[in-house]
Design an enzyme around this catalytic site. Structure first.
Site, PDB file in Angstrom:
ATOM      1  N   SER A  60       0.845  -1.204   0.000  1.00 56.87           N
ATOM      2  CA  SER A  60       0.000   0.000   0.000  1.00 56.87           C
ATOM      3  C   SER A  60       0.876   1.248   0.000  1.00 56.87           C
ATOM      4  CB  SER A  60      -0.887   0.019   1.251  1.00 56.87           C
ATOM      5  OG  SER A  60      -1.420   1.318   1.435  1.00 56.87           O
ATOM      6  N   HIS A  80      -1.117  -1.390  -4.083  1.00 57.20           N
ATOM      7  CA  HIS A  80      -2.406  -1.048  -3.471  1.00 57.20           C
ATOM      8  C   HIS A  80      -2.519   0.461  -3.323  1.00 57.20           C
ATOM      9  CE1 HIS A  80      -5.947  -2.187  -1.075  1.00 57.20           C
ATOM     10  NE2 HIS A  80      -5.609  -1.242  -0.228  1.00 57.20           N
ATOM     11  N   ASP A  97      -4.773   3.437  -1.888  1.00 59.36           N
ATOM     12  CA  ASP A  97      -5.848   3.733  -0.924  1.00 59.36           C
ATOM     13  C   ASP A  97      -6.442   5.117  -1.123  1.00 59.36           C
ATOM     14  OD1 ASP A  97      -4.018   1.929   1.517  1.00 59.36           O
ATOM     15  OD2 ASP A  97      -6.027   1.452   0.777  1.00 59.36           O
ATOM     16  N   MET A 125      -9.131   7.862  -0.018  1.00 59.93           N
ATOM     17  CA  MET A 125      -9.951   8.199   1.150  1.00 59.93           C
ATOM     18  C   MET A 125     -10.562   9.581   0.955  1.00 59.93           C
ATOM     19  SD  MET A 125      -7.337   6.949   4.112  1.00 59.93           S
ATOM     20  CE  MET A 125      -6.589   5.329   4.033  1.00 59.93           C
ATOM     21  N   HIS A 146      -8.322   0.790  -3.970  1.00 59.62           N
ATOM     22  CA  HIS A 146      -9.237   0.573  -2.843  1.00 59.62           C
ATOM     23  C   HIS A 146      -9.954   1.886  -2.559  1.00 59.62           C
ATOM     24  CE1 HIS A 146      -9.531  -0.457   1.752  1.00 59.62           C
ATOM     25  NE2 HIS A 146     -10.708  -0.456   1.160  1.00 59.62           N
ATOM     26  N   MET A 161     -12.145   4.001  -0.520  1.00 64.28           N
ATOM     27  CA  MET A 161     -12.811   4.197   0.776  1.00 64.28           C
ATOM     28  C   MET A 161     -13.525   5.538   0.695  1.00 64.28           C
ATOM     29  SD  MET A 161      -9.704   2.801   3.125  1.00 64.28           S
ATOM     30  CE  MET A 161      -8.502   3.078   1.812  1.00 64.28           C
ATOM     31  N   MET A 203     -11.220  -6.180   5.642  1.00 63.75           N
ATOM     32  CA  MET A 203     -10.426  -5.193   6.371  1.00 63.75           C
ATOM     33  C   MET A 203     -10.058  -5.754   7.744  1.00 63.75           C
ATOM     34  SD  MET A 203      -9.899  -2.746   4.375  1.00 63.75           S
ATOM     35  CE  MET A 203      -9.071  -1.680   5.561  1.00 63.75           C
ATOM     36  N   GLY A 209      -9.010   3.787   7.099  1.00 63.57           N
ATOM     37  CA  GLY A 209      -8.769   5.223   7.237  1.00 63.57           C
ATOM     38  C   GLY A 209      -7.336   5.566   7.568  1.00 63.57           C
ATOM     39  N   PHE A 210      -6.603   4.607   8.125  1.00 66.16           N
ATOM     40  CA  PHE A 210      -5.213   4.933   8.498  1.00 66.16           C
ATOM     41  C   PHE A 210      -4.303   3.734   8.283  1.00 66.16           C
ATOM     42  CE2 PHE A 210      -6.547   8.786  10.561  1.00 66.16           C
ATOM     43  CZ  PHE A 210      -7.821   8.509  11.046  1.00 66.16           C
ATOM     44  N   GLY A 211      -3.050   4.008   7.963  1.00 68.69           N
ATOM     45  CA  GLY A 211      -2.049   2.938   7.965  1.00 68.69           C
ATOM     46  C   GLY A 211      -1.482   2.816   9.371  1.00 68.69           C
ATOM     47  N   GLY A 212      -0.672   1.787   9.585  1.00 69.42           N
ATOM     48  CA  GLY A 212       0.058   1.649  10.844  1.00 69.42           C
ATOM     49  C   GLY A 212      -0.759   1.210  12.043  1.00 69.42           C
ATOM     50  N   ASP A 244      -6.249  -6.537   4.508  1.00 71.54           N
ATOM     51  CA  ASP A 244      -5.666  -5.199   4.446  1.00 71.54           C
ATOM     52  C   ASP A 244      -5.690  -4.541   5.826  1.00 71.54           C
ATOM     53  OD1 ASP A 244      -6.711  -2.279   2.491  1.00 71.54           O
ATOM     54  OD2 ASP A 244      -5.008  -2.634   3.814  1.00 71.54           O
ATOM     55  N   GLY A 276       1.351  -1.938   4.221  1.00 68.42           N
ATOM     56  CA  GLY A 276       1.913  -0.614   3.952  1.00 68.42           C
ATOM     57  C   GLY A 276       3.167  -0.381   4.780  1.00 68.42           C
ATOM     58  N   SER A 277       2.952  -0.109   6.066  1.00 67.84           N
ATOM     59  CA  SER A 277       4.106   0.265   6.911  1.00 67.84           C
ATOM     60  C   SER A 277       5.131  -0.856   7.015  1.00 67.84           C
ATOM     61  CB  SER A 277       3.640   0.707   8.301  1.00 67.84           C
ATOM     62  OG  SER A 277       2.528  -0.041   8.718  1.00 67.84           O
TER      63      SER A 277
HETATM   64  C1  DX5 Z   1      -6.289   1.464   5.676  1.00 67.75           C
HETATM   65  C2  DX5 Z   1      -5.833   1.083   4.289  1.00 67.75           C
HETATM   66  C3  DX5 Z   1      -4.706   0.078   4.326  1.00 67.75           C
HETATM   67  C4  DX5 Z   1      -3.456   0.610   4.987  1.00 67.75           C
HETATM   68  C5  DX5 Z   1      -2.520  -0.529   5.277  1.00 67.75           C
HETATM   69  O1  DX5 Z   1      -7.532   2.116   5.587  1.00 67.75           O
HETATM   70  O2  DX5 Z   1      -6.888   0.496   3.561  1.00 67.75           O
HETATM   71  O3  DX5 Z   1      -4.384  -0.313   2.979  1.00 67.75           O
HETATM   72  O4  DX5 Z   1      -2.846   1.547   4.150  1.00 67.75           O
HETATM   73  O5  DX5 Z   1      -1.462   0.006   5.990  1.00 67.75           O
HETATM   74  P1  DX5 Z   1      -0.702  -0.866   7.104  1.00 67.75           P
HETATM   75  O6  DX5 Z   1      -0.200  -2.089   6.386  1.00 67.75           O
HETATM   76  O7  DX5 Z   1       0.405   0.044   7.566  1.00 67.75           O
HETATM   77  O8  DX5 Z   1      -1.699  -1.194   8.165  1.00 67.75           O
HETATM   78 ZN    ZN Z   2      -6.438  -0.377   1.531  1.00 69.88          ZN
END
Ligand code: DX5
Ligand code: ZN
Length: 226
Positions: free
Chosen positions: A7, A32, A34, A36, A65, A67, A136, A141-144, A180, A202-203
């Site tokens: 991602s 990927h 994302d 938003m 993706h 959102m 999900m 909404g957020f990575g990490g 994800d 992602g992270s």
């Molecule tokens: C969250 C995103 C994910 C996110 C994954 O809403 O859909 O794709 O970027 O990031 P990590 O792998 O850091 O949780």
């Molecule tokens: Zn995603």
């Protein structure tokens, strides 16, 4: 075949092209993306212009993706910007069937995603129109964020649904099963064992040594022992 779909939300946007080339050269099968809107999820990320510039940069499978609320409004634009697959959220569509039809008619692959609190059963009426289901493992909404353990049961439920609908839980004729959120090198093997075949992360890829992270994920996805 298992796929890795890093991602880019977690990438360094000052070096996005370079970092995409790294994951591509290491053998990632997809990327990927994302999107938003600040309404369906609290954050705002990026949209069509960024996708179009990435499309020029890579021939990786672009796994988009959405959102966003009422995604049917943007299927044509994301297709024209280079999406190979568009995933929409069940909870974001006022007419799910019409939205999935719009993606199919645009000529790209069709994905549907559900939030952690949404039951797998809502997917059943649509499963034969899907190329991919995205479960999900965090609140979108957020990575990490931290991986939600309840995801494992949902993955088994999806495979059970495939067995009932298609007569088998795995195969080329069933939708890809993507997960994800919060996936890392420590839990990815369990996520695969629970039934996933497509991993978004992602992270765990873009923080630290991107090439090493990518190669380690890919060797686990290929079934090699860590
Ligand atoms: C969250 C995103 C994910 C996110 C994954 O809403 O859909 O794709 O970027 O990031 P990590 O792998 O850091 O949780
Ligand atoms: Zn995603």
């Amino acid at each position: 075949m298992n796929w890795l779909s890093p991602s880019i939300l977690a990438a360094d946007f000052n070096r996005l092209g370079e970092q995409i080339r790294i994951v591509q050269d290491c053998g990632s099968q997809a990327l990927h993306f994302d999107v938003m809107d600040g309404l369906f999820v609290p954050s705002i990320s990026f949209g069509m212009p960024v996708l179009a510039s990435i499309r020029k940069e890579t021939d990786l499978f672009l796994d988009v993706h959405l959102m966003i609320r009422e995604p049917v409004r943007y299927i044509r634009e994301f297709t024209e910007s280079g999406a190979d697959l568009i995933t929409v959220h069940y909870e974001a569509c006022s007419d799910v069937a019409a939205t999935l039809r719009a993606i199919r008619e645009a000529g790209v692959k069709v994905g549907m995603s559900i939030r952690p609190e949404t039951p797998v059963s809502v997917l059943r009426p649509f499963v034969k129109s899907l190329d991919l289901i995205l479960i999900m493992s965090v609140n979108p909404g957020f990575g990490g964020q931290k991986f939600m353990e309840g995801t494992y049961a949902k993955l088994s439920e999806v495979r059970q649904m495939y067995a009932e609908v298609f007569g088998h839980a795995y195969g080329d004729d069933v939708p890809r099963l993507e997960v994800d959120g919060g996936i890392n090198l420590q839990n990815v093997a369990s996520v695969l064992a629970a039934g996933a075949d497509t991993i978004v992360t992602g992270s765990a890829v873009f923080r630290g040594d991107i090439a090493d992270n990518t190669r380690r994920f890919l060797s686990i996805l290929a079934g090699e022992k860590e």
